[in-house]
Scaffold this active site. Structure first.
Site, short mmCIF file in Angstrom:
data_model
loop_
_atom_site.label_atom_id
_atom_site.label_comp_id
_atom_site.label_asym_id
_atom_site.label_seq_id
_atom_site.Cartn_x
_atom_site.Cartn_y
_atom_site.Cartn_z
N GLY A 138 -7.08 5.27 5.28
CA GLY A 138 -6.65 6.29 4.24
C GLY A 138 -7.15 7.48 4.43
O GLY A 138 -8.14 7.95 4.84
N ASN B 113 -9.60 -1.20 10.53
CA ASN B 113 -8.68 -0.67 9.90
C ASN B 113 -8.07 0.67 10.74
O ASN B 113 -8.99 1.71 10.94
CB ASN B 113 -8.79 -0.07 8.74
CG ASN B 113 -7.80 0.43 7.67
OD1 ASN B 113 -6.49 0.97 8.38
ND2 ASN B 113 -7.65 0.35 6.42
N GLU C 206 0.83 -1.19 0.09
CA GLU C 206 0.25 -0.05 0.03
C GLU C 206 0.99 1.21 0.14
O GLU C 206 0.54 2.47 0.33
CB GLU C 206 -0.81 -0.01 1.03
CG GLU C 206 -1.99 -1.25 1.14
CD GLU C 206 -2.62 -1.30 2.54
OE1 GLU C 206 -3.38 -0.28 2.72
OE2 GLU C 206 -2.42 -2.06 3.28
N ASP D 15 -15.19 -2.27 8.40
CA ASP D 15 -15.80 -2.48 7.08
C ASP D 15 -16.88 -3.76 7.43
O ASP D 15 -16.41 -4.68 8.18
CB ASP D 15 -14.59 -2.92 6.21
CG ASP D 15 -13.88 -1.86 5.87
OD1 ASP D 15 -14.45 -0.83 5.79
OD2 ASP D 15 -12.46 -2.20 5.35
N SER E 59 -6.72 -3.13 2.87
CA SER E 59 -7.00 -2.77 1.49
C SER E 59 -7.40 -3.82 0.47
O SER E 59 -7.04 -3.49 -0.65
CB SER E 59 -5.91 -1.63 1.10
OG SER E 59 -5.78 -0.60 1.48
N GLU F 219 -13.40 -6.50 9.26
CA GLU F 219 -12.05 -6.10 10.25
C GLU F 219 -12.26 -4.58 10.50
O GLU F 219 -13.21 -3.77 9.95
CB GLU F 219 -11.09 -6.01 8.91
CG GLU F 219 -11.17 -5.20 7.65
CD GLU F 219 -9.90 -5.50 6.59
OE1 GLU F 219 -8.78 -5.46 7.26
OE2 GLU F 219 -10.35 -5.38 5.51
N ARG G 38 -11.53 2.71 10.92
CA ARG G 38 -12.64 2.56 10.14
C ARG G 38 -13.07 0.89 9.98
O ARG G 38 -12.32 0.05 9.77
CB ARG G 38 -12.18 2.94 8.62
CG ARG G 38 -13.50 2.83 7.53
CD ARG G 38 -13.07 3.04 6.05
NE ARG G 38 -12.62 1.70 5.66
CZ ARG G 38 -11.44 1.50 5.26
NH1 ARG G 38 -10.39 2.42 5.23
NH2 ARG G 38 -10.82 0.31 4.91
N TYR H 9 -9.26 2.46 -4.95
CA TYR H 9 -7.99 3.51 -5.25
C TYR H 9 -8.02 4.14 -6.55
O TYR H 9 -7.02 4.84 -6.84
CB TYR H 9 -6.76 3.25 -4.56
CG TYR H 9 -6.61 2.79 -3.14
CD1 TYR H 9 -7.16 3.80 -2.23
CD2 TYR H 9 -6.48 1.54 -2.79
CE1 TYR H 9 -7.05 3.58 -1.00
CE2 TYR H 9 -6.67 1.33 -1.26
CZ TYR H 9 -6.80 2.22 -0.40
OH TYR H 9 -6.89 2.11 0.90
#
Length: 315
Positions: A275, A271, A16, A253, A142, A269, A251, A212
């Site tokens: 980002g 994070n 990443e 998900d 990601s 998960e 964050r 992305y």
């Protein structure tokens, strides 16, 4: 708050890297617009020497993936006595590992998919779960290295050794049942869940490229979902943030089977280094909540400074 000298740590050598460079550039620009002095550091193996030379008041961790998200960098910063943003060592070690995350969160009542760790070599002999199922690296973010194995897919049955996939890149993978339905995500800033975004990839599923690449995914905020699902996402995200001990922004998900109501909602998960790019979900949700990008960056810095002050006051 008075102006600070902030070292923005970005780049590194994970899968990443490019996203981290974009996050770091945005953060650095925002900090400068707020009047802070900024030192940009593209992390290499000499990162400790660069930080020692810079002598920042605080480090803004804009790294994604390993080693910036898995506790390694956090441990180095702790040993150097440097204050840094986002989550600490123990939280980072647990949250980057999807199986460790389950071991902590599921007993506390957080709904997560079942599944188990499998040796990649065994996949060539047969499926670990009924199809469809998902294979993913245990400690990547990601959607790096994620494969959805279906009865109609072209991976082979059993998976062919010659077929490209995460089984040829990782010795172990997490196998989970595939959850049909919709992709949802919730950002937490400090101690507040901001909202729920639904992610609709225009083709395929919400993989690294869809995340992305501009125009690959439609972001719907607030998500057009029942109020009880919105409330559940926000509560689960906040509970997970607290249970893991996350700091700054995180964050969460989700996958939601919209034919099963709230019983069909599963956390995938958390994070701990979300980002901060123009396409990233935390800045997007913050903006919809009336928080500008510079204000978001400042809020993350403020929490780190506040946390340092509390530690200094502790007996």
């Amino acid at each position: 708050m008075s102006a600070l000298h902030v070292a923005v740590l970005m780049g590194g050598w994970s899968a990443e890297r490019d996203v981290s460079l974009m996050s770091g550039a945005g953060v650095a620009d925002a900090l400068e617009s707020l009047g802070h002095r900024v030192t940009r550091i593209d992390m290499g193996h000499d990162v400790a020497a660069k930080l020692a030379e810079a002598k920042p008041d605080i480090v803004f961790n804009a790294l994604h993936g390993t080693p910036g998200e898995d506790g390694a960098v956090q441990g180095m910063l702790d040993l150097m006595g440097l204050t840094y943003t986002h989550s600490g060592l123990a939280t980072s070690v647990i949250a980057i590992d999807k199986q460790l995350t389950k071991l902590l969160l599921v007993p506390a009542g957080i709904p997560m998919p079942g599944g188990r760790i499998v040796k990649s070599e065994t996949l060539y002999d047969g499926d670990p779960l009924p199809r469809p199922y998902v294979l993913k690296p245990v400690n990547e973010g990601s959607s790096v290295g994620v494969a959805i194995v279906t009865a109609e897919g072209n991976y082979g049955n059993p998976i062919a050794r010659s077929t490209p996939g995460p089984w040829s890149e990782f010795d172990e993978l997490l196998a989970e049942p595939y959850i049909r339905g919709r992709e949802l995500t919730t950002a937490v800033l400090g101690d507040t869940a901001l909202g729920v975004t639904e992610l609709k990839p225009l083709t395929g599923w919400y993989d690294y490229e869809s995340k992305y690449t501009d125009g690959k995914t439609e972001h719907i905020f607030p998500a057009a979902i029942p109020d009880e699902i919105t409330a559940a996402c926000k509560q689960i995200a906040l509970d997970a943030h607290r249970l893991l001990g996350c700091k700054g922004a995180s964050r969460s998900d989700f996958r939601w089977d919209d034919e099963a109501g709230v019983e069909g909602l599963f956390l995938l998960e958390v994070n701990t280094q979300p980002g901060m790019t123009p396409l990233s979900l935390v800045p997007e949700q913050a903006k919809h909540c009336g928080i500008t990008y510079p204000q978001l960056v400042q809020a993350i810095v403020d929490e780190a400074v506040k946390d340092r002050a509390l530690k200094e006051k502790a007996p």
